[in-house]
Design a protein around this motif. Structure first.
Motif, PDB file in Angstrom:
ATOM      1  N   GLY A   1       9.726  35.558  61.123  1.00  0.00           N
ATOM      2  CA  GLY A   1      10.983  36.181  60.699  1.00  0.00           C
ATOM      3  C   GLY A   1      11.690  35.225  59.773  1.00  0.00           C
ATOM      4  O   GLY A   1      11.992  34.095  60.149  1.00  0.00           O
ATOM      5  N   THR A   2      11.913  35.615  58.521  1.00  0.00           N
ATOM      6  CA  THR A   2      12.520  34.653  57.588  1.00  0.00           C
ATOM      7  C   THR A   2      13.832  35.144  57.003  1.00  0.00           C
ATOM      8  O   THR A   2      14.491  34.409  56.277  1.00  0.00           O
ATOM      9  CB  THR A   2      11.551  34.344  56.419  1.00  0.00           C
ATOM     10  N   SER A   3      14.243  36.373  57.337  1.00  0.00           N
ATOM     11  CA  SER A   3      15.457  36.907  56.697  1.00  0.00           C
ATOM     12  C   SER A   3      16.684  36.057  57.038  1.00  0.00           C
ATOM     13  O   SER A   3      17.579  35.887  56.215  1.00  0.00           O
ATOM     14  CB  SER A   3      15.676  38.360  57.119  1.00  0.00           C
ATOM     15  N   GLY A   4      16.696  35.501  58.254  1.00  0.00           N
ATOM     16  CA  GLY A   4      17.841  34.684  58.651  1.00  0.00           C
ATOM     17  C   GLY A   4      17.960  33.393  57.861  1.00  0.00           C
ATOM     18  O   GLY A   4      19.058  32.826  57.730  1.00  0.00           O
ATOM     19  N   MET A   5      16.831  32.914  57.329  1.00  0.00           N
ATOM     20  CA  MET A   5      16.875  31.692  56.509  1.00  0.00           C
ATOM     21  C   MET A   5      17.654  31.946  55.229  1.00  0.00           C
ATOM     22  O   MET A   5      18.535  31.174  54.842  1.00  0.00           O
ATOM     23  CB  MET A   5      15.451  31.243  56.146  1.00  0.00           C
ATOM     24  N   THR A   6      17.330  33.062  54.563  1.00  0.00           N
ATOM     25  CA  THR A   6      17.997  33.355  53.295  1.00  0.00           C
ATOM     26  C   THR A   6      19.429  33.813  53.534  1.00  0.00           C
ATOM     27  O   THR A   6      20.295  33.636  52.676  1.00  0.00           O
ATOM     28  CB  THR A   6      17.192  34.399  52.500  1.00  0.00           C
ATOM     29  N   ALA A   7      19.695  34.396  54.719  1.00  0.00           N
ATOM     30  CA  ALA A   7      21.080  34.731  55.069  1.00  0.00           C
ATOM     31  C   ALA A   7      21.921  33.456  55.150  1.00  0.00           C
ATOM     32  O   ALA A   7      23.025  33.379  54.600  1.00  0.00           O
ATOM     33  CB  ALA A   7      21.116  35.487  56.392  1.00  0.00           C
ATOM     34  N   CYS A   8      21.371  32.438  55.807  1.00  0.00           N
ATOM     35  CA  CYS A   8      22.054  31.134  55.912  1.00  0.00           C
ATOM     36  C   CYS A   8      22.368  30.555  54.533  1.00  0.00           C
ATOM     37  O   CYS A   8      23.410  29.952  54.323  1.00  0.00           O
ATOM     38  CB  CYS A   8      21.156  30.134  56.630  1.00  0.00           C
TER      39      CYS A   8
END
Length: 550
Positions: free
Chosen positions: A446-453
């Motif tokens: 799951g990588t969406s949270g990385m770009t959200a940060c």
């Protein structure tokens, strides 16, 4: 440009001189090139951008999907409509390379297109197409729709990526040191290489594999007789395939074959590495599985002005920029739904691929609790949902449509369509809370949270995928503490996660945002700092060379 004896067209950093060909069903490198469905593509896109930034000796091989994954439109009542539009990419170059591969004992013509590195700042990328007048209509459709629902077409797509990609490399005269399969879709390349090298050991020497699936059922399996009939095995008999791939029943397991043909494989987070080793341990002859945690490209995803304000400790500029980003994204919300969102109100976003285990509608499991949250006047909130279900995944489409109908009852709830790279970035900028609630341990990374940060959002998540390596609860995000999930039913797990998630939102997140905004801002900044150093794709692309390719 002559594509024979192809070399990467820029000077290579000596640390990354080993020649690698990277195979992936989907690449999300930029919004105009719509040949991706979700996380696998977003990950591959960031990898290709970092390969370019680090000047690695790597090329990407994919498929040019004529209709992409699908276009998300709306029916008259705002529910989801699946549409297929032909894509035209004038920025791709015709290589004039054409060759044939065998599918269903029938020669199929394949053409290759090229994406120059300077177009979108990526490693050189080649895309295969069968949409040619020389082919009959059925053969043309192989490269029409990403993850086609027809089983025979899907197997043909896997042959196109694997055998077609390996043949393209021969045509280019590239002769890579390693073939890197991003997921097992391209494992048919191994059978082509077996014919070429005449030795399993030689194939093993040249093949590495990244697995993204943390549960056995999620790994693609197809009828071995159908695969054989489709020419998947490049002339090998079914008995030979059984022996080489450890097949004991009538299902050909693509991931198992990849783990037996590769010299080394990796999971995509530390947790996923453990889960994968345990999951595959009962099979013989598989390669070691290490872990390299996924990451995303800072240069492409991050809001640089937000980072500048953070680095200069200019809180006024930081807040002003975040408000502006929210306001700009809310124009899209207003345009699509007629709802005017307020940049001063805490905004929760759930946006990613719709799939059962990701629990898109999790917050609405108990409507009394949801209504209390959504109608709270002391601590107001806004919620945005977005994402693409698979076009024939009817439970997920139904989930999407139920959320659309639900949203009609509230001014502060919106469901958006068109979740691709462009909208993804805008929603991350709109988000104060990036909500992520998959059922543990089903999210490989799951990588969406990385770009959200990277855009000033705070992760609120269940403890799965990359999250255990990142979140320090209350410092840079908020995490639902793990329970003894193995000894719980699905219903018990959902109930536990639901109660904990609401508890965190109501008693920690909302009071912090509204009553202690300075502390909230610090949590946002901590996340931005931590994600940039640990989860930036240059780190990942470097680790692939250091750990997987060496």
């Amino acid at each position: 440009m002559n594509f024979r004896n192809f070399q990467v067209p820029y000077s290579i950093d000596d640390r990354y001189s080993k020649k690698v060909a990277y195979f992936s069903m989907e690449f999300a490198v930029h919004q105009p090139l719509k040949i991706y469905s979700g996380g696998l593509g977003f990950l591959a896109g960031s990898h290709m951008r970092s390969a370019f930034e680090l000047k690695q000796n790597l090329i990407g091989i994919g498929i040019l999907w004529k209709y992409g994954y699908y276009d998300q439109a709306r029916n008259q009542d705002q529910t989801l409509q699946v549409t297929w539009m032909e894509k035209i990419f004038s920025f791709l170059e015709d290589t004039d390379i054409k060759f044939q591969i065998l599918i269903h004992d029938h020669p199929v013509w394949v053409k290759a297109y090229y994406l120059r590195p300077e177009t979108f700042n990526t490693a050189p990328l080649f895309f295969l197409s069968t949409d040619l007048p020389e082919n009959d209509y059925v053969s043309q459709t192989i490269s029409h729709r990403l993850y086609d629902a027809n089983v025979a077409t899907k197997i043909a797509q896997f042959i196109l990526l694997g055998v077609g990609g390996a043949k393209l490399i021969d045509e280019l005269g590239y002769s890579p040191d390693l073939y890197h399969l991003n997921e097992a879709h391209g494992i048919s390349a191994a059978f082509h290489l077996l014919n070429k090298f005449k030795s399993v050991d030689m194939v093993r020497k040249h093949l590495v594999f990244t697995t993204h699936t943390p549960e056995e059922a999620g790994n693609e399996k197809h009828d071995i007789y159908l695969c054989h009939k489709m020419s998947y095995f490049c002339g090998l008999s079914i008995d030979e395939v059984r022996r080489l791939c450890g097949v004991t029943d009538d299902l050909f397991n693509h991931s198992l074959a990849a783990l037996r043909f590769a010299k080394l494989a990796n999971g995509v987070s530390e947790l996923h590495g453990h889960v994968s080793r345990e999951m595959w341990s009962k099979y013989e002859g598989i390669c070691p599985i290490i872990s390299i945690t996924n990451a995303q490209n800072y240069r492409y995803w991050a809001d640089k002005q937000l980072y500048r304000a953070k680095d200069e400790a200019n809180d006024w500029a930081f807040d002003d920029r975040k408000k502006y980003l929210k306001k700009r994204a809310f124009d899209i919300v207003a345009d699509q739904t007629g709802k005017l969102f307020d940049p001063n109100v805490l905004t929760i976003v759930w946006a990613r691929r719709f799939a059962g285990y990701k629990r898109a509608d999790f917050l609405t499991q108990e409507m009394d609790r949801f209504n209390k949250l959504i109608n709270n006047t002391k601590y107001p909130i806004q919620i945005i949902w977005a994402g693409k279900p698979y076009p024939l995944d009817y439970p997920s489409i139904s989930q999407f449509n139920n959320l659309v109908h639900l949203s009609k009852n509230y001014k502060n709830v919106a469901v958006l369509i068109g979740y691709e790279l462009g909208l993804s970035k805008r929603l991350k900028q709109a988000s104060d809370i990036w909500l992520n609630n998959p059922r543990v341990p089903r999210e490989a990374s799951g990588t969406s949270g990385m770009t959200a940060c990277m855009n000033g959002a705070v992760n609120v998540s269940t403890d799965d995928g990359w999250i255990p390596e990142f979140i320090n609860h209350g410092h840079n995000g908020f995490v639902v503490p793990k329970a003894d999930y193995k000894n719980m039913t699905v219903h018990e797990q959902d109930k536990y996660d639901f109660d904990k998630l609401y508890d965190i939102l109501e008693n920690q997140v909302l009071p912090l945002y509204y009553d202690s905004y300075d502390t909230w801002r610090q949590v946002v900044k901590n996340g931005m700092t931590d994600v940039r150093f640990q989860f930036e794709s240059n780190r990942m692309a470097d680790q692939y060379y250091e750990l997987l390719y060496k």
